[in-house]
Design a protein around this motif. Structure first.
Motif, PDB file in Angstrom:
ATOM      1  N   LEU A 133     130.908  34.000  17.055  1.00  0.00           N
ATOM      2  CA  LEU A 133     131.994  34.384  17.954  1.00  0.00           C
ATOM      3  C   LEU A 133     133.342  33.971  17.357  1.00  0.00           C
ATOM      4  O   LEU A 133     134.298  34.755  17.320  1.00  0.00           O
ATOM      5  CB  LEU A 133     131.785  33.715  19.316  1.00  0.00           C
ATOM      6  CG  LEU A 133     132.697  34.150  20.457  1.00  0.00           C
ATOM      7  CD1 LEU A 133     132.419  35.590  20.854  1.00  0.00           C
ATOM      8  CD2 LEU A 133     132.502  33.235  21.671  1.00  0.00           C
ATOM      9  N   VAL A 134     133.406  32.729  16.857  1.00  0.00           N
ATOM     10  CA  VAL A 134     134.644  32.233  16.249  1.00  0.00           C
ATOM     11  C   VAL A 134     134.996  33.084  15.026  1.00  0.00           C
ATOM     12  O   VAL A 134     136.128  33.551  14.874  1.00  0.00           O
ATOM     13  CB  VAL A 134     134.495  30.737  15.868  1.00  0.00           C
ATOM     14  CG1 VAL A 134     135.715  30.257  15.074  1.00  0.00           C
ATOM     15  CG2 VAL A 134     134.305  29.886  17.124  1.00  0.00           C
ATOM     16  N   ALA A 135     134.004  33.326  14.169  1.00  0.00           N
ATOM     17  CA  ALA A 135     134.247  34.087  12.934  1.00  0.00           C
ATOM     18  C   ALA A 135     134.721  35.500  13.252  1.00  0.00           C
ATOM     19  O   ALA A 135     135.695  35.991  12.671  1.00  0.00           O
ATOM     20  CB  ALA A 135     132.980  34.134  12.087  1.00  0.00           C
ATOM     21  N   ASN A 136     134.064  36.152  14.201  1.00  0.00           N
ATOM     22  CA  ASN A 136     134.384  37.551  14.485  1.00  0.00           C
ATOM     23  C   ASN A 136     135.721  37.713  15.195  1.00  0.00           C
ATOM     24  O   ASN A 136     136.509  38.594  14.842  1.00  0.00           O
ATOM     25  CB  ASN A 136     133.261  38.202  15.306  1.00  0.00           C
ATOM     26  CG  ASN A 136     132.068  38.551  14.437  1.00  0.00           C
ATOM     27  OD1 ASN A 136     132.120  39.501  13.657  1.00  0.00           O
ATOM     28  ND2 ASN A 136     131.003  37.768  14.528  1.00  0.00           N
ATOM     29  N   LEU A 137     135.996  36.869  16.193  1.00  0.00           N
ATOM     30  CA  LEU A 137     137.254  37.011  16.931  1.00  0.00           C
ATOM     31  C   LEU A 137     138.460  36.711  16.040  1.00  0.00           C
ATOM     32  O   LEU A 137     139.475  37.395  16.107  1.00  0.00           O
ATOM     33  CB  LEU A 137     137.254  36.106  18.166  1.00  0.00           C
ATOM     34  CG  LEU A 137     136.320  36.538  19.304  1.00  0.00           C
ATOM     35  CD1 LEU A 137     136.325  35.508  20.430  1.00  0.00           C
ATOM     36  CD2 LEU A 137     136.723  37.910  19.836  1.00  0.00           C
ATOM     37  N   LEU A 138     138.340  35.680  15.193  1.00  0.00           N
ATOM     38  CA  LEU A 138     139.475  35.336  14.334  1.00  0.00           C
ATOM     39  C   LEU A 138     139.630  36.353  13.202  1.00  0.00           C
ATOM     40  O   LEU A 138     140.751  36.703  12.828  1.00  0.00           O
ATOM     41  CB  LEU A 138     139.337  33.910  13.795  1.00  0.00           C
ATOM     42  CG  LEU A 138     139.365  32.795  14.860  1.00  0.00           C
ATOM     43  CD1 LEU A 138     139.394  31.413  14.206  1.00  0.00           C
ATOM     44  CD2 LEU A 138     140.549  32.937  15.808  1.00  0.00           C
ATOM     45  N   THR A 139     138.510  36.851  12.681  1.00  0.00           N
ATOM     46  CA  THR A 139     138.583  37.869  11.623  1.00  0.00           C
ATOM     47  C   THR A 139     139.256  39.143  12.157  1.00  0.00           C
ATOM     48  O   THR A 139     140.090  39.751  11.490  1.00  0.00           O
ATOM     49  CB  THR A 139     137.175  38.194  11.094  1.00  0.00           C
ATOM     50  OG1 THR A 139     136.624  36.990  10.546  1.00  0.00           O
ATOM     51  CG2 THR A 139     137.224  39.251   9.995  1.00  0.00           C
ATOM     52  N   GLY A 198     142.794  39.151  11.931  1.00  0.00           N
ATOM     53  CA  GLY A 198     143.361  39.110  10.587  1.00  0.00           C
ATOM     54  C   GLY A 198     143.351  37.745   9.923  1.00  0.00           C
ATOM     55  O   GLY A 198     144.002  37.538   8.895  1.00  0.00           O
ATOM     56  N   ILE A 199     142.614  36.772  10.497  1.00  0.00           N
ATOM     57  CA  ILE A 199     142.531  35.444   9.875  1.00  0.00           C
ATOM     58  C   ILE A 199     141.522  35.515   8.727  1.00  0.00           C
ATOM     59  O   ILE A 199     140.366  35.898   8.952  1.00  0.00           O
ATOM     60  CB  ILE A 199     142.079  34.381  10.898  1.00  0.00           C
ATOM     61  CG1 ILE A 199     142.952  34.429  12.152  1.00  0.00           C
ATOM     62  CG2 ILE A 199     142.062  32.994  10.271  1.00  0.00           C
ATOM     63  CD1 ILE A 199     144.417  34.130  11.934  1.00  0.00           C
ATOM     64  N   PRO A 200     141.927  35.160   7.502  1.00  0.00           N
ATOM     65  CA  PRO A 200     141.009  35.279   6.376  1.00  0.00           C
ATOM     66  C   PRO A 200     140.068  34.071   6.249  1.00  0.00           C
ATOM     67  O   PRO A 200     140.350  33.008   6.794  1.00  0.00           O
ATOM     68  CB  PRO A 200     141.958  35.320   5.170  1.00  0.00           C
ATOM     69  CG  PRO A 200     143.143  34.507   5.602  1.00  0.00           C
ATOM     70  CD  PRO A 200     143.265  34.684   7.091  1.00  0.00           C
ATOM     71  N   GLY A 201     138.950  34.274   5.559  1.00  0.00           N
ATOM     72  CA  GLY A 201     138.118  33.136   5.148  1.00  0.00           C
ATOM     73  C   GLY A 201     136.856  32.917   5.945  1.00  0.00           C
ATOM     74  O   GLY A 201     136.165  31.915   5.756  1.00  0.00           O
ATOM     75  N   ALA A 202     136.505  33.841   6.874  1.00  0.00           N
ATOM     76  CA  ALA A 202     135.279  33.635   7.648  1.00  0.00           C
ATOM     77  C   ALA A 202     134.044  33.816   6.770  1.00  0.00           C
ATOM     78  O   ALA A 202     134.058  34.604   5.813  1.00  0.00           O
ATOM     79  CB  ALA A 202     135.235  34.616   8.818  1.00  0.00           C
ATOM     80  N   ALA A 203     132.971  33.095   7.084  1.00  0.00           N
ATOM     81  CA  ALA A 203     131.707  33.232   6.360  1.00  0.00           C
ATOM     82  C   ALA A 203     131.173  34.647   6.565  1.00  0.00           C
ATOM     83  O   ALA A 203     130.974  35.083   7.710  1.00  0.00           O
ATOM     84  CB  ALA A 203     130.698  32.205   6.871  1.00  0.00           C
ATOM     85  N   ALA A 204     130.964  35.361   5.447  1.00  0.00           N
ATOM     86  CA  ALA A 204     130.584  36.772   5.530  1.00  0.00           C
ATOM     87  C   ALA A 204     129.292  36.970   6.312  1.00  0.00           C
ATOM     88  O   ALA A 204     129.128  37.941   7.053  1.00  0.00           O
ATOM     89  CB  ALA A 204     130.449  37.344   4.122  1.00  0.00           C
ATOM     90  N   LEU A 217     128.244  35.653   8.875  1.00  0.00           N
ATOM     91  CA  LEU A 217     128.388  35.624  10.333  1.00  0.00           C
ATOM     92  C   LEU A 217     128.957  36.922  10.887  1.00  0.00           C
ATOM     93  O   LEU A 217     128.985  37.134  12.089  1.00  0.00           O
ATOM     94  CB  LEU A 217     129.294  34.460  10.753  1.00  0.00           C
ATOM     95  CG  LEU A 217     128.733  33.069  10.500  1.00  0.00           C
ATOM     96  CD1 LEU A 217     129.784  32.006  10.796  1.00  0.00           C
ATOM     97  CD2 LEU A 217     127.493  32.824  11.357  1.00  0.00           C
ATOM     98  N   LEU A 218     129.422  37.775   9.987  1.00  0.00           N
ATOM     99  CA  LEU A 218     130.076  38.992  10.455  1.00  0.00           C
ATOM    100  C   LEU A 218     129.104  40.166  10.539  1.00  0.00           C
ATOM    101  O   LEU A 218     129.466  41.243  10.977  1.00  0.00           O
ATOM    102  CB  LEU A 218     131.252  39.347   9.533  1.00  0.00           C
ATOM    103  CG  LEU A 218     132.305  38.231   9.389  1.00  0.00           C
ATOM    104  CD1 LEU A 218     133.354  38.615   8.368  1.00  0.00           C
ATOM    105  CD2 LEU A 218     132.949  37.910  10.732  1.00  0.00           C
ATOM    106  N   ALA A 219     127.841  39.934  10.121  1.00  0.00           N
ATOM    107  CA  ALA A 219     126.859  41.026  10.105  1.00  0.00           C
ATOM    108  C   ALA A 219     125.721  40.740  11.069  1.00  0.00           C
ATOM    109  O   ALA A 219     125.280  39.604  11.207  1.00  0.00           O
ATOM    110  CB  ALA A 219     126.302  41.188   8.699  1.00  0.00           C
TER     111      ALA A 219
END
Lengths: 601, 198
Positions: free
Chosen positions: A312-318, A321-327, A329-331
Motif C-alpha cells: 500500500l505504501v509503495a503503490n500510493l507513493l509511487t 511520483g515518489i521514486p525508489g519503491a521496491a519493484a 511490491l508494485l506487481a
C-alpha cells in the motif's frame, strides 16, 4: 540467548527483567497476552482487574510505594482508564509507571479504532511506540527508566501487528531496582486545589525536560541512505516503509510524543523530499508542521484510518511520483477470486448463548447488547441485537430509552431487553444496573453467565473463584449481588432449555418491574464441556423443514438433495456436544441422542 | 544504507480454525530459526477458534522488516482446505508454489444453506495457476496413524521446496512435538514428503 516471541510476550519478558513488582490489566485484544505471559513469572504480582480504570489505579498505588508497575489494556480500555491516566500525570510517580495501550488499526478485533498516542499529548507525558518484538521489550524497560527520571507515567503504544507478530528477542536477567518499597506521606498524592497551585507550571517545565530528553534517546535515530527521499515513521509503519523504500533515508521515531524536533529539523535539511508514513492519525505530521518543519507528503497521500502495509505504501507513493519503491511490491500477477463464500465467526457448537438468542430472535424484541462473544447474536440467523456501544452500555442505554419513551415504553412494540456477559457485567455493568434501580427503571436484563471472559480466550473473572496467578478467591454470585442491589425480580435459568428461557423473559417483560435473568451455563470452549455423545438426525423423521438451522450451530449441515430434491440435515459427530438445543426446535422429533431408536420426546 | 538487504522468503499458510495452521506456522518458524535466519511471523488472533479462516504469515531471510506481506508476494502458499487455497491464490508470486489439502471443510454459511460451496474448486486452481501440488493430507495422515496429523503431511509436502535440510526438520520436530505424538507426526511428515518426491 535469543527466543522467538510475540510483541506481547516480549513486553511480559521486559516487565520481568525490569524488576516490575505489580502488573494489572483487563483482557482485551490485542493486549491480552501481555498479562497472561506476565503471570508465568512468579516474581511479578499480576492480576486481572475488573476493568482498566481499576487496573491503572492498582498500578498507580504500587508506583507510589517506589515499586515499578505496569497497567495494560486495549485501545478502548484507556478511555475507561483516562481519569487515572490524567491524574497520575498530575501526581507524578515514585516507582516507574508504564501504561500500555494496544491499538487496533483496521479493527481486527475491536468495534472502533483510535490513535491513543493522542492521550500522551493530552496528558503531557511521553509516548513510546515499538516496531518489533525486540523493541517491545526494550521500550518497556526504557519507559520505566524514563518514568522515574522524568517523574511521570509513560505511555507505550503498540498495535495489533507489533503485539501479535513474532520475531527474535534477546533475553536478559531480572534486575530489581535497589530501593526501599514503602508508604510515602506526600501532599502530591492529594489532588486538592490548595495543594496543586504550582502543579500546571511544574508540568509544563517537566514537558520541556521531556522534549530535551527525547532528542538524545537512541530509540530516535537517523538512518541515512539515498537522500532523494527521507521518510519519518514509527511503529509498524516504519517496517512497512523500510520495505517499500529499501534505499531511502529514515528518521526512525521511537518516541512519537514528543517528537524529537531538533533531530527532525536536521533530517529535513539533509533530504530532498520529506514524507511521513504513519498509521492512524497524522500525529507525527502535525508535530512536524507545528515545529515549522516542511512536510512534502503524509496523509495527503496515505489513508487516515485502517492498516498500512508495504505494498500500500509503495503503490500510493509511487502513484504520486515518489521514486525508489521496491519493484516487487508494485506487481500482483494473479487476480483475487470473486464471490467465494466467507467463513464468518460463529458461536461455538453447544454454546450456552445460543439458547438465549434463539428465543430473543423468535420474540423479535429490541435488544441492547454488549461486548463479548454474544455480540455474534447480531449476526444471522439470530439478528437479535440492535445496539452494541461500549462495555456496560447494554444496561444504561436501555434505561435511557425507557426514560425517553415514558409510558410508551410499556407498549408491546417498544419491548426491549438488555443482554450482557458476566465479565462485562463485572467490568462496568454493575454501576449501570445500580443506576437503573435507583432511578426507578424497569429494564429486563439477561446476564449470560458463562464463568469466563470468553471472547479474549477464557480469562478468570470475579465469578470464577480464581485469580490470574491461580490463587483461590471468593466466587461472586451474580443473582445474590443483584438482589442485594435491590432488583426485585431475579431468576436463574438454564439457557439450554428454550421453553424456560422464553417463559422467564416473557414473565419479566409482563411484570413491568426491573428484572435480571441470569442464564447460567459454563463456556463450552473454556471448560471443555461435553454433555453426551453427539446427537443424531433420524432421516426418516426429518422433513427437511430446516427449522433446526435457526439455532445457527455449525455442527448442523445440510445433506445433498435426496431423490425428492429435499435437503435434510445431519449432525457432525466431531462438533456436537449433545446440548440438545436443535432438538427442541424440531417439531418432528427427528433429533435425539444416539440410541438404537432415536428418542421420541 | 542497508546495501545488504535482500527480500525475504514469504510463506502464507491458510486454513480453518482447528486445523493446526498455527502449529504448522510455529514449526516452520523454528526450522527457519534453526537455519540461522531472521524471522517475522504474524497472524491475527481473536475469533479464529470460532470457525473463521486462519491465515499466518511467515517471513525469513537475512533481515526481515515487516511482519506481514501482501498479495503477489508469497513464494509458497500452504493451504489446509481447497476453498482457502482459492481464496489466497492471488497472494502468490508469478512463479510461486501452492501446496494444498484437497479435503473440503464447509463454511458455516454453506452448512446452513445460506451459501454454496463453489463447484470445481480444484479445476479453478489448476486453470488459473501453474505450480500446484494438491494432496489428500487427511487420508495420508490416517495412513500414518491419525487424521489429525494432516498439518504435518502438508509440511512434509512443502519441505522439498524450502531451504532447510532434513536434519534441521528432524531436530525441530523432535524438540517441539510431544513425545507421545512424535512418531506418528514424523511418519506423517515423511509420507507428505514422499508424496511429492514420488
Amino acid at each position: 540467548m535469543r527466543s522467538v516471541m510475540s510483541g506481547n510476550e516480549a513486553i511480559a519478558r521486559g516487565i520481568w527483567e525490569a524488576g516490575v513488582k505489580v502488573a494489572a490489566a483487563y483482557p482485551g485484544t490485542p493486549s491480552t497476552e501481555i498479562l497472561e505471559n506476565v503471570s508465568t513469572y512468579p516474581d511479578v504480582y499480576s492480576e486481572w482487574s475488573v476493568n482498566e480504570k481499576v487496573a491503572l489505579e492498582v498500578a498507580i498505588g504500587a508506583s507510589s510505594t517506589g515499586a515499578r508497575a505496569v497497567a495494560a489494556m486495549k485501545l478502548v480500555g484507556l478511555n475507561a482508564a483516562a481519569d487515572p491516566l490524567f491524574n497520575s500525570s498530575w501526581i507524578g510517580v515514585r516507582g516507574g509507571l508504564v501504561v500500555i495501550s494496544a491499538d487496533d488499526p483496521g479493527r481486527h478485533s475491536s468495534q472502533t479504532e483510535q490513535d491513543n498516542k493522542n492521550y500522551a499529548r493530552f496528558a503531557m507525558i511521553p509516548a513510546l511506540e515499538p516496531s518489533d518484538s525486540q523493541e517491545c521489550k526494550d521500550f518497556l524497560m526504557l519507559g520505566l527508566e524514563l518514568s522515574e527520571e522524568l517523574n511521570c507515567p509513560v505511555l507505550m503504544r503498540t498495535t495489533t501487528r507489533t503485539s501479535h507478530s513474532k520475531g527474535l528477542v534477546e533475553l536478559g536477567e531480572r534486575h530489581e531496582p535497589d530501593r526501599e518499597i514503602g508508604i510515602e506521606k506526600d501532599l502530591k498524592y492529594s489532588l486538592l486545589p490548595a495543594f496543586t497551585r504550582n502543579r500546571p507550571k511544574e508540568m509544563y517545565e517537566r514537558l520541556a525536560r521531556i522534549r530535551r530528553r527525547v532528542e538524545t534517546l537512541p530509540i530516535n535515530r537517523m538512518e541515512m541512505g539515498d537522500t532523494e527521499v527521507g521518510i519519518v515513521a514509527c511503529g509498524a509503519a516504519y517496517q512497512y516503509a523500510r520495505e517499500a523504500f529499501p534505499g531511502a533515508s529514515f528518521l526512525k521515531v521511537g518516541s512519537p510524543y514528543p517528537l524529537p524536533v531538533k533531530m527532525a529539523a536536521n533530517f529535513r535539511s539533509r533530504v530532498k523530499t520529506l514524507i511521513v508514513v504513519e498509521e492512524s492519525d497524522a500525529f507525527l505530521e502535525e508535530q512536524l508542521i507545528l515545529a515549522g518543519i516542511k512536510v512534502d507528503h503524509g496523509q495527503d497521500l496515505l489513508p487516515h484510518w485502517g492498516e498500512l502495509d508495504p505494498a500500500l505504501v509503495a503503490n500510493l507513493l509511487t502513484a504520486a511520483g515518489i521514486p525508489g519503491a521496491a519493484a516487487s511490491l508494485l506487481a500482483q500477477p494473479y487476480a483475487a477470486q470473486e464471490g467465494l463464500p466467507v467463513r464468518p465467526p460463529t458461536l461455538c457448537p453447544g454454546c450456552g448463548h445460543r439458547g438465549v438468542f434463539t428465543v430473543l430472535s423468535r420474540l423479535k424484541l429490541w435488544v441492547s447488547g454488549d461486548i463479548g462473544c454474544y455480540t455474534l447474536g447480531a449476526m444471522p440467523p439470530f439478528n437479535a441485537m440492535n445496539s452494541d456501544i461500549c462495555m456496560g452500555a447494554s444496561i444504561s442505554t436501555a434505561h435511557g430509552i425507557q426514560k425517553a419513551l415514558g409510558e410508551a415504553a410499556f407498549e408491546k412494540k417498544n419491548r426491549k431487553i438488555s443482554v450482557i456477559g458476566d465479565s462485562t457485567f463485572f467490568h462496568s455493568g454493575i454501576t449501570g444496573l445500580l443506576n437503573t434501580i435507583w432511578n426507578n427503571g424497569n429494564s429486563v436484563i439477561v446476564i449470560l453467565d458463562n464463568r469466563t471472559t470468553g471472547m479474549t480466550g477464557g480469562q478468570d473473572t470475579p465469578g470464577t473463584g480464581k485469580t490470574l496467578m491461580g490463587t483461590v478467591a471468593p466466587a461472586l454470585d451474580i443473582a445474590h449481588l443483584c438482589r442485594a442491589m435491590g432488583v426485585s425480580r431475579v431468576e436463574v435459568v438454564d439457557p439450554y432449555d428454550l421453553k424456560a428461557v422464553e417463559v422467564s423473559v416473557t414473565a419479566a417483560l409482563d411484570s413491568g418491574q426491573p428484572s435480571v435473568i441470569v442464564a447460567q451455563a459454563p463456556c463450552v470452549l473454556e471448560y471443555k464441556v461435553r454433555m453426551s455423545d453427539a446427537w443424531v438426525v433420524d432421516l426418516e423423521a426429518c422433513t427437511a423443514c430446516k427449522r433446526c438451522l435457526r439455532v445457527g450451530c455449525t455442527a448442523l449441515s445440510l445433506l445433498s438433495p435426496d431423490e425428492k430434491g429435499k435437503q435434510k440435515v445431519e449432525i457432525d459427530p466431531t462438533l456436537c456436544i449433545g446440548c440438545g438445543v436443535c432438538a427442541q426446535m424440531c417439531k418432528f422429533n427427528a433429533i435425539g441422542p444416539k440410541v438404537a431408536e432415536p428418542a421420541r420426546a | 544504507m542497508d546495501t545488504a538487504y535482500q527480500e525475504p522468503m514469504n510463506l502464507l499458510l491458510s486454513g480453518v480454525g482447528g486445523q493446526g495452521v498455527i502449529l504448522a506456522s510455529f514449526l516452520l518458524s523454528q526450522v527457519a530459526l534453526e537455519a540461522g535466519y531472521d524471522i517475522k511471523q504474524s497472524e491475527v488472533h481473536g475469533m479464529a477458534q470460532r470457525g473463521g479462516s486462519v491465515v499466518s504469515h511467515l517471513r525469513f531471510g537475512h533481515k526481515v522488516y515487516a511482519p506481514l506481506f501482501t498479495p503477489g508476494q508469497a513464494d509458497l502458499l500452504l493451504s489446509f482446505e481447497p476453498l482457502e487455497a482459492l481464496r489466497y491464490l492471488h497472494w502468490l508470486k508469478k512463479d510461486g508454489l501452492l501446496v494444498y489439502n484437497t479435503v473440503r471443510v464447509n463454511p458455516s454459511t454453506v452448512s446452513s444453506g445460506a451459501a454454496e460451496y463453489p463447484e470445481g474448486v480444484e479445476e479453478r486452481i489448476g486453470r488459473s495457476f501453474g505450480r500446484v501440488v494438491g494432496l489428500n493430507a487427511v487420508a495420508i495422515a490416517a495412513q500414518a496413524g491419525t487424521a489429525r496429523a494432516a498439518n504435518l503431511v502438508l509440511l512434509g509436502a512443502a519441505s522439498p521446496s524450502l531451504p532447510f535440510s532434513r536434519e534441521m526438520w528432524d531436530a525441530v520436530l523432535k524438540r517441539e512435538l510431544a513425545s507421545n505424538v512424535l512418531e506418528v507426526n514424523l511418519k506423517a511428515f515423511q509420507l507428505g514428503r514422499a508424496a511429492v518426491e514420488g
